[in-house]
Design an enzyme around this catalytic site. Sequence first.
Site, short mmCIF file in Angstrom:
data_model
loop_
_atom_site.label_atom_id
_atom_site.label_comp_id
_atom_site.label_asym_id
_atom_site.label_seq_id
_atom_site.Cartn_x
_atom_site.Cartn_y
_atom_site.Cartn_z
CE LYS A 207 82.20 22.67 87.53
NZ LYS A 207 83.30 22.97 88.46
CB VAL A 208 73.73 22.90 86.52
CG1 VAL A 208 73.38 23.86 85.42
CG2 VAL A 208 73.61 21.43 85.82
#
Length: 217
Positions: free
Chosen positions: A83-84
């Site tokens: 997840k960014v």
Amino acid sequence: MKIFVDTGSIKDIQTIADLGILDGVTTNPSLLAKEPGDFKANLKKICEIVQGPVSGEVTATDFAGMMREGHDIAKIDSHMVVKVPLTRDGIKACKALSGEGIKVNVTLCFSAGQALLAAKAGATFISPFVGRLDDISTNGMELIREIVTIYKNYGFKTEVLVASCRHPMHIVEAAKMGADICTCPPAVIEALYNHPLTNIGLEKFLKDWEKAQAVKA
Ligand code: E4P
């Protein structure tokens, strides 16, 4: 529509998984910070329970740091999704990690333009936060409608993962709009099946049954 649970609690994940309707898990640094133990070991256990996509978020804010942490997260288990955040460096990291075949969930999305960029960068999932938009008097579900339309118009493969769901109607509305996934806290998933008329109806059925058995005896 797929249902993900939004928590870092292994106990809660197991409880929802036992229902047999769980497709995946999302976590974020705030959620994982609440849990005891090593976060990587916890994510590994979560993957073993769910056997579906499990998002673990980077905490670095620069491209190099996101890439380093992203590689570490991806190594935890084949179900891990990196997840960014939807920042300039986050989009760059999404493009690079996706190019390596790593699944990426782009989080903290609050506009259709941001969602368009994430799809172009090859995101597997885009996470628009509906509850947090509602919190500031903006219609969160309207953003979902826009993103679903844009992705459909251009055939983007990125899945719309409705995040920050606060109540069952967010899920129902998302399903009507054709969103791919909702991620919700355990209590919101429980609220989906709870209905007072179901409980009242069941109580009456059982009472009638008992009465009839007593008469027959
Ligand atoms: C999504 O991946 C996030 O973890 C989450 O849905 C945030 O929800 P909140 O706005 O209730 O914290």
